[in-house]
Write a protein that holds these residues in place. Structure first.
Motif, short mmCIF file in Angstrom:
data_model
loop_
_atom_site.label_atom_id
_atom_site.label_comp_id
_atom_site.label_asym_id
_atom_site.label_seq_id
_atom_site.Cartn_x
_atom_site.Cartn_y
_atom_site.Cartn_z
N LYS A 1 0.09 11.87 6.57
CA LYS A 1 0.74 13.05 6.09
C LYS A 1 0.97 12.95 4.47
CE LYS A 1 3.53 14.68 9.56
NZ LYS A 1 5.12 14.83 10.01
N LEU A 2 1.16 11.71 4.07
CA LEU A 2 1.57 11.49 2.64
C LEU A 2 0.01 11.34 1.93
CD1 LEU A 2 4.26 8.41 2.78
CD2 LEU A 2 4.52 11.01 2.04
N LEU A 3 -0.76 10.64 2.72
CA LEU A 3 -2.18 10.56 2.10
C LEU A 3 -2.87 11.94 1.73
CD1 LEU A 3 -3.76 7.96 1.22
CD2 LEU A 3 -4.74 7.85 3.47
N TYR A 4 -2.79 12.79 2.83
CA TYR A 4 -3.44 14.05 2.76
C TYR A 4 -2.77 15.18 2.38
CZ TYR A 4 -7.06 10.94 4.61
OH TYR A 4 -7.91 9.79 5.04
N ASN A 5 -1.47 14.74 1.94
CA ASN A 5 -0.55 16.00 1.76
C ASN A 5 -0.23 16.88 2.61
OD1 ASN A 5 0.26 14.84 -0.89
ND2 ASN A 5 -1.59 15.82 -1.60
N GLU A 6 -0.24 16.57 4.06
CA GLU A 6 -0.13 17.49 5.22
C GLU A 6 1.33 17.67 5.28
OE1 GLU A 6 -1.95 15.32 8.53
OE2 GLU A 6 -3.96 15.48 7.48
N GLU A 7 1.63 18.90 5.90
CA GLU A 7 3.07 19.23 6.27
C GLU A 7 3.39 18.93 7.73
OE1 GLU A 7 5.58 20.02 4.20
OE2 GLU A 7 4.20 19.81 2.64
N VAL B 1 1.03 -1.16 0.02
CA VAL B 1 -0.07 0.04 0.07
C VAL B 1 0.89 1.42 0.04
CG1 VAL B 1 -1.68 1.49 1.55
CG2 VAL B 1 -1.96 -1.10 1.06
N ALA B 2 1.95 1.31 0.71
CA ALA B 2 2.80 2.43 0.87
C ALA B 2 4.23 1.86 1.19
CB ALA B 2 2.07 3.46 2.02
N GLU B 3 5.27 2.96 0.93
CA GLU B 3 6.55 2.81 1.61
C GLU B 3 7.03 4.04 2.23
OE1 GLU B 3 10.66 2.51 -0.78
OE2 GLU B 3 9.44 0.74 -1.26
N GLU C 1 5.68 2.77 17.78
CA GLU C 1 6.30 2.89 16.44
C GLU C 1 5.11 2.75 15.26
OE1 GLU C 1 9.86 0.05 14.38
OE2 GLU C 1 8.93 -0.70 15.78
N PHE C 2 4.20 2.07 15.79
CA PHE C 2 3.01 1.95 14.62
C PHE C 2 2.47 3.27 14.57
CE2 PHE C 2 -1.34 1.53 13.84
CZ PHE C 2 -1.33 0.60 13.03
N LEU C 3 2.27 4.02 15.68
CA LEU C 3 1.55 5.40 15.69
C LEU C 3 2.55 6.24 14.79
CD1 LEU C 3 -0.10 5.73 19.08
CD2 LEU C 3 -1.22 5.26 16.86
N LYS C 4 3.75 6.28 14.93
CA LYS C 4 4.54 7.04 14.33
C LYS C 4 4.44 6.85 12.60
CE LYS C 4 8.43 7.73 17.59
NZ LYS C 4 9.64 7.27 17.92
N VAL C 5 4.46 5.63 12.08
CA VAL C 5 4.32 5.12 11.13
C VAL C 5 2.81 5.71 10.42
CG1 VAL C 5 4.51 3.25 9.09
CG2 VAL C 5 5.97 3.35 11.15
N LYS C 6 1.91 5.33 11.17
CA LYS C 6 0.54 5.75 10.82
C LYS C 6 0.41 7.26 10.53
CE LYS C 6 -4.31 5.42 12.38
NZ LYS C 6 -5.15 5.20 13.56
#
Length: 83
Positions: A77-83, A22-24, A67-72
């Protein structure tokens, strides 16, 4: 039609399970993969940390909540183009 990448693993019972990437994600130079089972519910996804062992990439399921929450968070951010 685009051919999708499939990654196959064996579950605890020795059954083959197919996943689709799904994502890297990269955090602090650590690589993570988010994988979703092809035959599963669209809501299911798993986070794996990509570790190097004997010069080979090994996928380890992320079980640590922090660790899971950091990746999530990074995925969001990537999904919604957040900064």
């Amino acid at each position: 039609m685009e051919e999708r990448e499939v990654m196959s693993f064996l579950d605890e019972q020795g059954n083959k399970v197919d996943f689709e990437p799904v994502a890297e994600i990269y955090l602090d130079e650590q690589k993570y993969l988010i994988l979703a089972p092809i035959d599963g519910d669209d809501e299911d996804a798993y986070v794996f940390r990509v570790d190097m062992e004997d010069e080979k990439e090994v996928l380890n399921l992320v079980e640590d909540d922090a660790e899971f929450l950091k990746v999530k968070k990074e995925y969001s951010k990537l999904l919604y183009n957040e900064e």
